[in-house]
Design a protein around this motif. Structure first.
Motif, PDB file in Angstrom:
ATOM      1  N   GLY A   3      36.181  -9.540   7.708  1.00  0.00           N
ATOM      2  CA  GLY A   3      36.179  -8.515   6.668  1.00  0.00           C
ATOM      3  C   GLY A   3      35.042  -7.522   6.776  1.00  0.00           C
ATOM      4  O   GLY A   3      34.819  -6.731   5.860  1.00  0.00           O
ATOM      5  N   LYS A   4      34.331  -7.520   7.899  1.00  0.00           N
ATOM      6  CA  LYS A   4      33.173  -6.644   8.081  1.00  0.00           C
ATOM      7  C   LYS A   4      33.530  -5.166   7.948  1.00  0.00           C
ATOM      8  O   LYS A   4      32.884  -4.420   7.207  1.00  0.00           O
ATOM      9  N   SER A   5      34.534  -4.735   8.701  1.00  0.00           N
ATOM     10  CA  SER A   5      34.900  -3.310   8.705  1.00  0.00           C
ATOM     11  C   SER A   5      35.402  -2.859   7.344  1.00  0.00           C
ATOM     12  O   SER A   5      35.074  -1.764   6.875  1.00  0.00           O
ATOM     13  N   GLY A  54      31.509  -1.611  15.343  1.00  0.00           N
ATOM     14  CA  GLY A  54      31.440  -2.103  16.710  1.00  0.00           C
ATOM     15  C   GLY A  54      32.640  -1.736  17.552  1.00  0.00           C
ATOM     16  O   GLY A  54      32.498  -1.282  18.695  1.00  0.00           O
ATOM     17  N   ASP A  55      33.837  -1.894  17.014  1.00  0.00           N
ATOM     18  CA  ASP A  55      35.044  -1.562  17.770  1.00  0.00           C
ATOM     19  C   ASP A  55      35.135  -0.067  18.049  1.00  0.00           C
ATOM     20  O   ASP A  55      35.553   0.350  19.139  1.00  0.00           O
ATOM     21  N   ASN A  56      34.754   0.751  17.080  1.00  0.00           N
ATOM     22  CA  ASN A  56      34.790   2.202  17.277  1.00  0.00           C
ATOM     23  C   ASN A  56      33.840   2.633  18.393  1.00  0.00           C
ATOM     24  O   ASN A  56      34.170   3.478  19.224  1.00  0.00           O
ATOM     25  N   LEU A  57      32.646   2.043  18.416  1.00  0.00           N
ATOM     26  CA  LEU A  57      31.686   2.410  19.455  1.00  0.00           C
ATOM     27  C   LEU A  57      32.109   1.938  20.831  1.00  0.00           C
ATOM     28  O   LEU A  57      31.739   2.524  21.843  1.00  0.00           O
ATOM     29  N   LEU A  71      30.645   5.210  23.212  1.00  0.00           N
ATOM     30  CA  LEU A  71      29.301   4.901  23.695  1.00  0.00           C
ATOM     31  C   LEU A  71      29.236   3.607  24.498  1.00  0.00           C
ATOM     32  O   LEU A  71      28.518   3.512  25.492  1.00  0.00           O
ATOM     33  N   CYS A  72      29.989   2.603  24.070  1.00  0.00           N
ATOM     34  CA  CYS A  72      29.931   1.285  24.723  1.00  0.00           C
ATOM     35  C   CYS A  72      31.205   0.947  25.484  1.00  0.00           C
ATOM     36  O   CYS A  72      31.498  -0.228  25.731  1.00  0.00           O
ATOM     37  N   SER A  73      31.959   1.958  25.871  1.00  0.00           N
ATOM     38  CA  SER A  73      33.236   1.708  26.547  1.00  0.00           C
ATOM     39  C   SER A  73      33.055   1.124  27.943  1.00  0.00           C
ATOM     40  O   SER A  73      34.008   0.596  28.523  1.00  0.00           O
ATOM     41  N   ASP A  74      31.851   1.196  28.481  1.00  0.00           N
ATOM     42  CA  ASP A  74      31.594   0.667  29.815  1.00  0.00           C
ATOM     43  C   ASP A  74      31.208  -0.812  29.799  1.00  0.00           C
ATOM     44  O   ASP A  74      30.976  -1.401  30.856  1.00  0.00           O
ATOM     45  N   LEU A  75      31.152  -1.411  28.613  1.00  0.00           N
ATOM     46  CA  LEU A  75      30.687  -2.788  28.493  1.00  0.00           C
ATOM     47  C   LEU A  75      31.842  -3.774  28.356  1.00  0.00           C
ATOM     48  O   LEU A  75      32.828  -3.495  27.669  1.00  0.00           O
ATOM     49  N   SER A 131      28.726  -2.489  11.391  1.00  0.00           N
ATOM     50  CA  SER A 131      29.727  -3.557  11.320  1.00  0.00           C
ATOM     51  C   SER A 131      29.983  -4.041  12.737  1.00  0.00           C
ATOM     52  O   SER A 131      30.627  -3.348  13.525  1.00  0.00           O
ATOM     53  N   ALA A 132      29.427  -5.215  13.067  1.00  0.00           N
ATOM     54  CA  ALA A 132      29.558  -5.730  14.433  1.00  0.00           C
ATOM     55  C   ALA A 132      29.439  -7.247  14.420  1.00  0.00           C
ATOM     56  O   ALA A 132      28.609  -7.795  13.686  1.00  0.00           O
TER      57      ALA A 132
END
Length: 202
Positions: A45-47, A69-72, A76-80, A111-112
């Motif tokens: 329920g974080k988001s 977290g999912d949005n990033l 920004l973090c799509s390479d991880l 939210s992560a």
């Protein structure tokens, strides 16, 4: 590039001293900037809570931003990936961005999942006293698995997703969170009330 070259480049980096202070930016917005860091399992329920918190604060005239977290991970973090090292870097980036936004005078809501306590502690260390609040969304694994809004639990239990937090990858629950919410027993409105009350109290 060699480690020696990286070291030489780092040696010439000198942060520029800006004229407008953190306090001056906060004063323009008439608020005390801070980071509300929501951590918990996927589906806890974080988001939903982060969104509700931002709406409530916006209604109060506060200047906010949600770092989900999912949005990033789409930018920004799509390479991880999802290795422990990648998750550590993901939280490091989230923490650094959140700190910059707090410096800009905003109330930032992160939210992560942020499963590892050492990484959450590193994020906290980026902020000044009274600027960081760890909020543990303690909804149990069984409840999150039953909700399964993205179908991730089914995929993980079927073996189609490896290293899933709470299943075959650990989640280290906070031992001294500033606020704890179980969304299986607490509704969204009451949860927002509790979180904001705990922040105001501290």
């Amino acid at each position: 590039m060699s480690n020696h070259s990286l070291s030489n480049e780092s040696a010439v980096i000198r942060p520029f001293a800006l004229s407008l202070s953190v306090q001056a930016r906060a004063a323009l917005k008439h608020q005390q900037p801070c980071c509300l860091w929501l951590t918990g399992l996927s589906g806890s329920g974080k988001s939903t809570l982060a969104n509700a918190l931002e709406v409530r604060l916006s209604e109060q005239g506060r200047h906010t931003f949600v770092l989900d977290g999912d949005n990033l991970r789409t930018g920004l973090c799509s390479d991880l990936g999802m290795s422990d090292t990648a998750r550590k870097e993901n939280i490091r980036r989230l923490g650094e961005v959140a700190r910059l936004m707090v410096d800009a005078g905003l109330i930032v809501i992160v939210s992560a999942i942020s499963p590892f306590s050492i990484d959450r502690a590193s994020a906290r260390a980026l902020f000044g006293v009274g600027q960081f609040f760890e909020i543990y969304i303690s909804t149990p694994f069984a409840v999150c698995a039953r909700r399964d809004p993205k179908g991730l639990y089914r995929a993980a239990l079927d073996g189609r997703i490896k290293r899933f937090t709470g299943l075959d990858s650990p989640y280290e629950a906070p031992l001294a969170a500033d606020c704890e919410i179980n969304t299986d027993t607490v509704g969204i409105t009451e949860a927002v009330d509790r979180i904001l009350a705990s922040v105001l109290k501290k």
